[in-house]
Design a protein around this motif. Structure first.
Motif, mmCIF file in Angstrom:
data_model
loop_
_atom_site.group_PDB
_atom_site.id
_atom_site.type_symbol
_atom_site.label_atom_id
_atom_site.label_comp_id
_atom_site.label_asym_id
_atom_site.label_seq_id
_atom_site.Cartn_x
_atom_site.Cartn_y
_atom_site.Cartn_z
ATOM 1 N N PHE A 71 0.793 -1.230 0.000
ATOM 2 C CA PHE A 71 0.000 0.000 0.000
ATOM 3 C C PHE A 71 0.830 1.287 0.000
ATOM 4 O O PHE A 71 0.312 2.338 -0.345
ATOM 5 C CB PHE A 71 -0.948 0.025 1.209
ATOM 6 C CG PHE A 71 -1.953 -1.081 1.206
ATOM 7 C CD1 PHE A 71 -2.907 -1.150 0.202
ATOM 8 C CD2 PHE A 71 -1.938 -2.055 2.188
ATOM 9 C CE1 PHE A 71 -3.835 -2.177 0.181
ATOM 10 C CE2 PHE A 71 -2.870 -3.084 2.171
ATOM 11 C CZ PHE A 71 -3.816 -3.149 1.175
ATOM 12 N N LYS A 124 -6.184 6.257 1.326
ATOM 13 C CA LYS A 124 -5.428 6.222 0.072
ATOM 14 C C LYS A 124 -4.719 7.546 -0.154
ATOM 15 O O LYS A 124 -3.626 7.608 -0.681
ATOM 16 C CB LYS A 124 -6.369 5.953 -1.097
ATOM 17 C CG LYS A 124 -6.907 4.550 -1.103
ATOM 18 C CD LYS A 124 -5.874 3.563 -1.635
ATOM 19 C CE LYS A 124 -6.461 2.168 -1.646
ATOM 20 N NZ LYS A 124 -5.485 1.176 -1.196
ATOM 21 N N ARG A 426 2.109 6.764 5.196
ATOM 22 C CA ARG A 426 1.270 7.182 4.070
ATOM 23 C C ARG A 426 1.739 8.538 3.542
ATOM 24 O O ARG A 426 1.881 8.741 2.337
ATOM 25 C CB ARG A 426 -0.202 7.229 4.511
ATOM 26 C CG ARG A 426 -1.154 7.932 3.579
ATOM 27 C CD ARG A 426 -1.177 7.380 2.179
ATOM 28 N NE ARG A 426 -1.765 6.071 2.063
ATOM 29 C CZ ARG A 426 -1.194 5.066 1.389
ATOM 30 N NH1 ARG A 426 -0.032 5.248 0.803
ATOM 31 N NH2 ARG A 426 -1.782 3.901 1.306
#
Lengths: 452, 155
Positions: A71, A124, A426
């Protein structure tokens, strides 16, 4: 083990991921080694549950690593390894102190890793968080209020910050840390210019328009009020410090720090006079010895633990950190100090230093104000929390109970820290994706107001 | 288990812990080193594969800003980003020029090429006598007028 491919992530990303894999494997070896050492010190045999322990630790750590590959392939390669090694050291010490707690800690680590993977998979784009700023603010304040509700809330050790639901006990304040920082980052980015231009004169000082300032004060005031009501000094100190740090980073105005420090001084003095337990913390800090068998028993035992640890410690499993009350939670650093000595505690400090340094580097490299402020805010949580508890345990500052990130026993705290870790990775991945792709025709948005 | 062996094992454990620290430091160092402004930058970037973001075809000498008016000949290196303005925090502080805004303009380097951008200044930024309306690339010899100050791009 076959790793998921990273389609076109580039050699830099691949290098970061192999660094991460190496660090994670070394961290698991360290944890398993510590576990074996503890058992060897108690008897001459290897621990019976070594195989399931090693398999579990390796499984969890690799699951987290694979999730990052999948991810966030371009994210920083050192953060996860640092977290795993801190978590591993913590687990070894907890297991050495109390096997029952260790079982729960295993469970909580699994939940934490699951939350880590879920956060990476669900978030995301960090920018999506920015849109839900007020939802996060409400969530944060709501979860701070829950423990005060009679019936669900529960008071442990004089602080009312636990929520009791069936067999589960958790501290919603830990979740509030994360959501309030997300809110603060989004709000401050939006109002940064307004907050950094003073237009409202109060005596000799110029202050920004109270209109823009009010929601911030409200969010901050209610969290502090709730904290004081729930008698959780450590967390209110943490919230205040993080709030002030983020305000300063967003506006680059030293006057906020000055005003904040003054507010803190007033608040601390009031708390000292109003609450017996605050006064007690200060007196045991100034001189713990007269009450060594009473109020300051815990602190004095911790000091003895550090003292008997000496330079290299007694060795894992060979000291007696069990004498310190709450050695597995707030005082875990003292247990490390006794069994691994100055060498071990220095290593732990360096691990935190690197963790926080990497966090701030992610913030510095971020190309958008919200990412920058969020990364810096999340890192500040980890840093301030570490400082508060380590300073408290070593008698540098008055003791306020708070967990040691990733090391202490404590489910909610572990969970929150893994979510913080996932968000930092992230952000790091997102920034690297843009700079690796070389979007030179799209100049990054200006973020000139951010302190650097 | 004899105490001596336990002591040895303890030091092995601590050694492993410091080995871990050393490896993290090395990884951080490797991430940081391509950023250093040195002639080796281009090679470093290629070797460590930092991707297209920073790779440059020629081992370019770093661009600099030279103060021409007032003619102090002061030199400001162009790092990844410099801000120009009257605010004391700017990388090129122009505190004495009252025609300069607090945060007037910024210059950043992407892919080895410098770009200039006006930050909504009151009196505008002029690149070779033309007022900037959008981000523009900079070349050696370009002159930037900011307030009453003139800066030249040198290499």
């Amino acid at each position: 083990m076959k790793m998921p491919t990273m389609s076109g992530a580039g050699p830099a990303a691949a290098a970061r991921r192999s660094t991460e894999l190496g660090l994670v494997i070394l961290a698991v070896i360290l944890a398993a080694g510590g576990y074996v050492l503890t058992a060897l010190a108690k008897g001459a045999t290897l621990p019976a549950d070594l195989a399931p322990f090693a398999a579990g630790a390796a499984g969890l750590a690799l699951a987290a690593h694979v999730a990052v590959r999948r991810f966030a392939p371009r994210a920083d390669g050192t953060l996860l390894g640092l977290a795993v090694v801190l978590n591993g050291i913590g687990f070894v010490v907890i297991a050495r102190l109390d096997h029952n707690l260790a079982r729960y800690q295993t469970l909580w680590t699994a939940v934490g890793v699951a939350a880590f993977v879920a956060t990476l998979a669900a978030v995301k784009r960090i920018r999506d968080l920015e849109r839900y700023r007020y939802t996060f603010a409400l969530l944060g304040i709501g979860s701070l209020l829950i423990p005060a509700v009679p019936g669900i809330g529960q008071e442990i050790n004089g602080a009312r910050l636990w929520v009791h639901l069936g067999p589960l006990n958790f501290q919603p304040g830990e979740a509030a840390k994360v959501t309030l920082v997300i809110f603060l980052a989004a709000y401050l980015v939006e109002k940064r210019e307004l907050l950094s231009t003073p237009t409202w004169r109060v005596g000799p000082v110029m202050l920004p328009d109270p209109k823009h300032f009010a929601p911030l004060l409200l969010a901050w005031g209610s969290s502090i009020l709730v904290m004081v009501r729930e008698k959780d000094l450590g967390s209110s100190l943490l919230f205040f410090a993080v709030f002030l740090a983020m305000l300063y980073m967003a506006t680059a105005r030293v006057s906020y720090v000055g005003i904040g420090a003054a507010m803190f001084a007033v608040g601390a003095t009031l708390a000292y006079h109003a609450f017996g337990h605050v006064r007690e913390r200060v007196t045991t800090w100034v001189n713990p010895w007269p009450t060594a068998q009473g109020h300051s028993f815990q602190l004095v035992q911790a000091l003895f633990a550090f003292g008997s640890g000496g330079f290299a410690g007694t060795g894992l499993g060979l000291g007696s950190p069990g004498k310190i009350p709450n050695a597995a939670t707030d005082f875990v650093f003292a247990a490390i100090g006794e069994e691994l000595g100055l060498l071990g505690t220095t290593a732990v400090l360096l691990l935190y230093l690197l963790l926080i340094g990497v966090g701030f580097r992610i913030a510095l490299r971020a190309d958008q104000p919200f990412l920058k402020l969020l990364a810096a805010g999340l890192t500040t949580i980890l840093g301030v929390q570490t400082f508060i508890i380590l300073g408290g345990v070593t008698r540098l500052i008055p003791l306020t109970g708070i967990t040691m990130p990733f090391v202490s026993y404590g489910g909610s705290s572990l969970l929150a820290n893994f979510v913080i870790l996932a968000l930092l990775l992230r952000i790091s991945d997102e920034v690297a994706r843009r700079s690796d792709a070389g979007e030179l025709h799209l100049p990054p948005p200006t973020d000139t107001g951010t302190a650097r | 288990m004899p105490e001596a062996i336990l002591t040895i094992l303890k030091f092995c454990f601590l050694g492993l812990l410091y080995l871990f620290l050393a490896r993290v430091v090395r990884a951080v160092y490797r991430e940081l080193s391509p950023d250093r402004p040195a002639p080796a930058t281009a090679n470093g970037a290629a070797r460590f594969g930092r991707g297209g973001g920073r790779r440059s075809d020629q081992p370019a000498r770093p661009f600099k800003l030279k103060m021409i008016d007032p003619a102090t000949a002061q030199i400001f290196p162009l790092g990844e980003e410099v801000t120009i303005g009257r605010a004391p925090g700017c990388s090129v502080p122009l505190a004495d020029d009252t025609y300069v805004s607090q945060l007037h303009a910024r210059i950043y380097v992407r892919d080895g090429k410098p770009f200039v951008e006006d930050l909504g200044s009151t009196n505008g930024t002029f690149l070779n006598k033309d007022r900037l309306s959008k981000t523009m690339p900079l070349h050696r010899g370009d002159k930037l007028q900011i307030g009453q100050t003139v800066l030249e791009i040198v290499q």
